[in-house]
Scaffold this motif. Structure first.
Motif, PDB file in Angstrom:
ATOM      1  N   THR A  60       0.830  -1.206   0.000  1.00 60.49           N
ATOM      2  CA  THR A  60       0.000   0.000   0.000  1.00 60.49           C
ATOM      3  C   THR A  60       0.865   1.257   0.000  1.00 60.49           C
ATOM      4  OG1 THR A  60      -1.720  -1.182   1.223  1.00 60.49           O
ATOM      5  CG2 THR A  60      -1.843   1.223   1.212  1.00 60.49           C
ATOM      6  N   ARG A  61       1.907   1.252   0.818  1.00 57.31           N
ATOM      7  CA  ARG A  61       2.791   2.421   0.882  1.00 57.31           C
ATOM      8  C   ARG A  61       3.408   2.735  -0.479  1.00 57.31           C
ATOM      9  NH1 ARG A  61       6.653   5.600   3.698  1.00 57.31           N
ATOM     10  NH2 ARG A  61       8.288   6.104   2.197  1.00 57.31           N
ATOM     11  N   VAL A  62       3.981   1.721  -1.140  1.00 57.64           N
ATOM     12  CA  VAL A  62       4.696   1.973  -2.392  1.00 57.64           C
ATOM     13  C   VAL A  62       3.723   2.354  -3.512  1.00 57.64           C
ATOM     14  CG1 VAL A  62       6.276   1.012  -4.099  1.00 57.64           C
ATOM     15  CG2 VAL A  62       6.592   0.484  -1.684  1.00 57.64           C
ATOM     16  N   ILE A  63       2.561   1.713  -3.535  1.00 60.77           N
ATOM     17  CA  ILE A  63       1.543   2.103  -4.510  1.00 60.77           C
ATOM     18  C   ILE A  63       1.190   3.588  -4.325  1.00 60.77           C
ATOM     19  CG2 ILE A  63      -0.914   1.831  -5.080  1.00 60.77           C
ATOM     20  CD1 ILE A  63       0.693  -0.387  -6.297  1.00 60.77           C
ATOM     21  N   ALA A 114      -0.809   6.738   4.187  1.00 59.13           N
ATOM     22  CA  ALA A 114      -0.152   5.537   3.689  1.00 59.13           C
ATOM     23  C   ALA A 114       1.355   5.728   3.585  1.00 59.13           C
ATOM     24  CB  ALA A 114      -0.725   5.147   2.330  1.00 59.13           C
ATOM     25  N   VAL A 115       1.778   6.952   3.270  1.00 57.97           N
ATOM     26  CA  VAL A 115       3.211   7.240   3.147  1.00 57.97           C
ATOM     27  C   VAL A 115       3.764   7.815   4.444  1.00 57.97           C
ATOM     28  CG1 VAL A 115       4.979   8.480   1.851  1.00 57.97           C
ATOM     29  CG2 VAL A 115       2.940   7.640   0.662  1.00 57.97           C
ATOM     30  N   GLY A 116       3.085   8.809   5.009  1.00 63.23           N
ATOM     31  CA  GLY A 116       3.614   9.517   6.169  1.00 63.23           C
ATOM     32  C   GLY A 116       3.691   8.706   7.433  1.00 63.23           C
ATOM     33  N   PHE A 117       2.782   7.747   7.608  1.00 61.84           N
ATOM     34  CA  PHE A 117       2.810   6.930   8.818  1.00 61.84           C
ATOM     35  C   PHE A 117       3.613   5.642   8.641  1.00 61.84           C
ATOM     36  CE2 PHE A 117      -1.348   8.896  10.577  1.00 61.84           C
ATOM     37  CZ  PHE A 117      -0.618   9.914  11.161  1.00 61.84           C
ATOM     38  N   ASP A 120      10.507  13.153   4.169  1.00 60.47           N
ATOM     39  CA  ASP A 120       9.750  12.363   5.138  1.00 60.47           C
ATOM     40  C   ASP A 120       9.023  13.264   6.132  1.00 60.47           C
ATOM     41  OD1 ASP A 120      10.381   9.966   4.020  1.00 60.47           O
ATOM     42  OD2 ASP A 120      11.826   9.345   5.548  1.00 60.47           O
ATOM     43  N   GLU A 121       9.651  14.385   6.483  1.00 61.93           N
ATOM     44  CA  GLU A 121       8.992  15.322   7.393  1.00 61.93           C
ATOM     45  C   GLU A 121       7.721  15.882   6.768  1.00 61.93           C
ATOM     46  OE1 GLU A 121      10.000  19.162  10.242  1.00 61.93           O
ATOM     47  OE2 GLU A 121      11.307  18.719   8.544  1.00 61.93           O
ATOM     48  N   VAL A 122       7.784  16.183   5.474  1.00 66.53           N
ATOM     49  CA  VAL A 122       6.605  16.697   4.772  1.00 66.53           C
ATOM     50  C   VAL A 122       5.501  15.650   4.763  1.00 66.53           C
ATOM     51  CG1 VAL A 122       5.714  17.399   2.528  1.00 66.53           C
ATOM     52  CG2 VAL A 122       7.870  18.346   3.350  1.00 66.53           C
ATOM     53  N   TRP A 123       5.848  14.411   4.442  1.00 63.08           N
ATOM     54  CA  TRP A 123       4.832  13.357   4.402  1.00 63.08           C
ATOM     55  C   TRP A 123       4.240  13.100   5.789  1.00 63.08           C
ATOM     56  CZ3 TRP A 123       2.104  11.897   0.580  1.00 63.08           C
ATOM     57  CH2 TRP A 123       2.623  11.841  -0.715  1.00 63.08           C
ATOM     58  N   PHE A 124       5.101  13.108   6.811  1.00 64.59           N
ATOM     59  CA  PHE A 124       4.607  12.891   8.175  1.00 64.59           C
ATOM     60  C   PHE A 124       3.675  14.024   8.587  1.00 64.59           C
ATOM     61  CE2 PHE A 124       5.051  13.197  12.854  1.00 64.59           C
ATOM     62  CZ  PHE A 124       4.625  11.922  13.194  1.00 64.59           C
ATOM     63  N   GLY A 125       4.043  15.251   8.214  1.00 64.40           N
ATOM     64  CA  GLY A 125       3.182  16.394   8.514  1.00 64.40           C
ATOM     65  C   GLY A 125       1.834  16.280   7.831  1.00 64.40           C
ATOM     66  N   ARG A 126       1.838  15.828   6.584  1.00 64.60           N
ATOM     67  CA  ARG A 126       0.570  15.645   5.871  1.00 64.60           C
ATOM     68  C   ARG A 126      -0.281  14.564   6.524  1.00 64.60           C
ATOM     69  NH1 ARG A 126       3.225  15.412  -0.220  1.00 64.60           N
ATOM     70  NH2 ARG A 126       3.539  17.663  -0.501  1.00 64.60           N
ATOM     71  N   ALA A 127       0.380  13.501   6.991  1.00 67.00           N
ATOM     72  CA  ALA A 127      -0.359  12.396   7.621  1.00 67.00           C
ATOM     73  C   ALA A 127      -0.994  12.844   8.931  1.00 67.00           C
ATOM     74  CB  ALA A 127       0.577  11.214   7.860  1.00 67.00           C
ATOM     75  N   THR A 128      -0.232  13.546   9.764  1.00 67.99           N
ATOM     76  CA  THR A 128      -0.785  14.008  11.033  1.00 67.99           C
ATOM     77  C   THR A 128      -1.874  15.051  10.804  1.00 67.99           C
ATOM     78  OG1 THR A 128       1.030  15.610  11.242  1.00 67.99           O
ATOM     79  CG2 THR A 128       1.298  13.495  12.351  1.00 67.99           C
TER      80      THR A 128
END
Length: 342
Positions: free
Chosen positions: A28-31, A103-106, A146-154
C-alpha cells in the motif's frame, strides 16, 4: 473435548493475515508513494505504461501491481492492464479524504523500524527514541521529504478529529473569550473551535516551523487569530481557554505536567483547559487506542495514551479539576475532556 476444524481453519487464516500484515502495509505504501492511483484515475494502464510514468522498472512494478490485486487495490484485465478499485481510489491525491498522506507519512523509516524493535522495547523498557539521539525530530533535520509526508499524515488525522468534533456538536465553554491552542500546529483544531464560538478570539501557539502553513488553514477566521511562536515547555500565552489537542500523549507524565503547569500559570482562576485525544478504556477491552499507545511507546520516550482517571490525576497535580468528558469518536475512541482551573 471436541474440535472445530472449520473454526481452526478460520483462526489459522486470521493469524496468517496478522503474521504477513507487513506485506500489505508496504504494498500500500509503495503504490501510494509512486502515485499509481493518480495515474490510473483516467482508466486502465499496463505495467509498462505505469513504469514509464513513474520512473520505475516495468518487471518489478508488474509484480508489485499483481500483489496489489491480493489486497483489492487494483484489478487486472486480459490485456495486462491494471485498473483502480474504489479501495485503491482512496489513495488518489485529489479525492476528498485522500488517505495517501497516511499511507506514506505513517510508514516512514523511523516509524517502520520502531515497530520492528517492539520486542526490544518490551524487554528493555526503552523506546527507540531513547537510543537514537534526537529521535524523530533530529531525523527530520536530514530527511525533509519524510517530514513533509509525516506532517501531511498528522494533518489528515487532525482533520478527521475535527470532523468528529463538528459532528458531535461540541463547542467551547460559553464564556470563552480568548482560546489558546497550545502546540496547535497549522490551526485545524483552533479554526473549528472558533467556528463554534463566534465571539471568541484565538491564539495559535507553536514553534515557528510548525506555524508555517497555518495562515491558509485559518483563513476563514483569520481576523480573530493571533500567531505566537514559542516553546510550551517554557511558557504559554494567557487566555481563558487553553487547548491541548493530541499533545500530552507525546510525553511522559513529568513532561506533560510541565506543559499543563505552563497553561495553569498563564490562565486565570476559573478558566478552562481542554484536552483532545484518545482515551484508553478503564479496563482492558478491544480498542484502537491501544494500537496508538504502542506507537507512542516505541517512538516517543515516555509517550503514552492514558485513561480518563490518569488524565484526571495528572491535571489535578497541576491545579485543574475535571468537569466533563465528551466522546466524539466511534471507530477511534476520541474524546474532549474539559477541566477547570482552581
Amino acid at each position: 473435548m471436541t474440535t472445530n476444524p472449520g473454526g481452526a481453519a478460520h483462526d489459522g487464516g486470521r493469524l496468517g493475515a496478522l503474521i504477513t500484515g507487513y506485506n500489505g502495509t508496504q504494498v500500500t505504501r509503495v503504490i501510494a508513494e509512486l502515485a499509481i492511483p493518480d495515474h490510473l484515475a483516467d482508466g486502465p494502464l499496463s505495467a509498462d505504461d505505469l513504469a514509464s510514468a513513474t520512473g520505475t522498472k516495468a518487471a518489478p512494478l508488474r509484480r508489485l501491481l499483481s500483489a496489489a490485486l491480493v489486497y483489492g487495490l487494483v484489478t487486472a484485465d486480459d490485456h495486462d492492464r491494471f485498473a483502480l478499485t474504489s479501495l485503491g481510489g482512496l489513495l488518489r491525491t485529489d479525492v476528498p479524504g485522500s488517505m495517501r498522506p497516511m499511507a506514506v507519512g505513517f510508514t516512514i523509516a523511523p516509524l517502520w523500524q520502531a515497530f520492528g524493535a517492539l520486542g526490544d522495547v518490551v524487554r528493555t523498557g526503552q523506546s527507540v527514541a531513547a537510543t537514537v539521539p534526537g529521535g524523530l525530530w533530529e531525523y527530520f533535520d536530514s530527511h525533509s521529504d519524510d517530514e513533509v509526508w509525516f506532517g501531511r499524515a498528522t494533518s489528515r488525522f487532525t482533520t478527521d478529529l475535527v470532523a468528529q468534533i463538528r459532528a458531535a456538536g461540541y463547542a467551547p465553554p460559553p464564556d470563552a473569550r480568548r482560546i489558546v491552542d497550545v502546540g496547535g500546529g497549522i490551526g485545524t483544531v483552533l479554526a473549528c473551535l472558533l467556528d463554534a464560538a463566534p465571539s471568541a478570539h484565538g491564539v495559535l501557539f507553536d514553534r515557528a516551523e510548525a506555524l508555517a502553513g497555518a495562515p491558509a488553514v485559518v483563513a476563514a477566521v483569520a481576523d480573530r487569530v493571533e500567531f505566537v511562536e514559542g516553546d510550551f515547555f517554557e511558557s504559554a500565552p494567557d487566555g481563558d481557554v487553553h487547548v491541548l489537542a493530541s499533545v500530552l500523549h507525546n510525553w511522559s507524565d513529568d513532561k506533560a505536567r510541565e506543559i499543563v503547569a505552563n497553561c495553569h500559570q498563564a490562565a486565570r482562576p476559573g478558566s478552562s483547559l481542554i484536552v483532545i485525544g484518545l482515551l484508553l478504556p478503564p479496563k482492558p477491552e478491544p480498542s484502537l487506542a491501544y494500537l496508538m499507545d504502542l506507537q507512542m511507546m516505541v517512538m516517543m520516550e515516555g509517550g503514552r495514551e492514558r485513561t480518563l482517571a490518569e488524565h484526571e490525576s495528572l491535571l489535578a497535580a497541576e491545579g485543574y479539576e475535571f468537569v466533563r468528558d465528551v466522546p466524539i469518536g466511534e471507530v477511534m475512541p476520541a474524546h474532549v475532556l474539559e477541566f477547570r482551573r482552581r
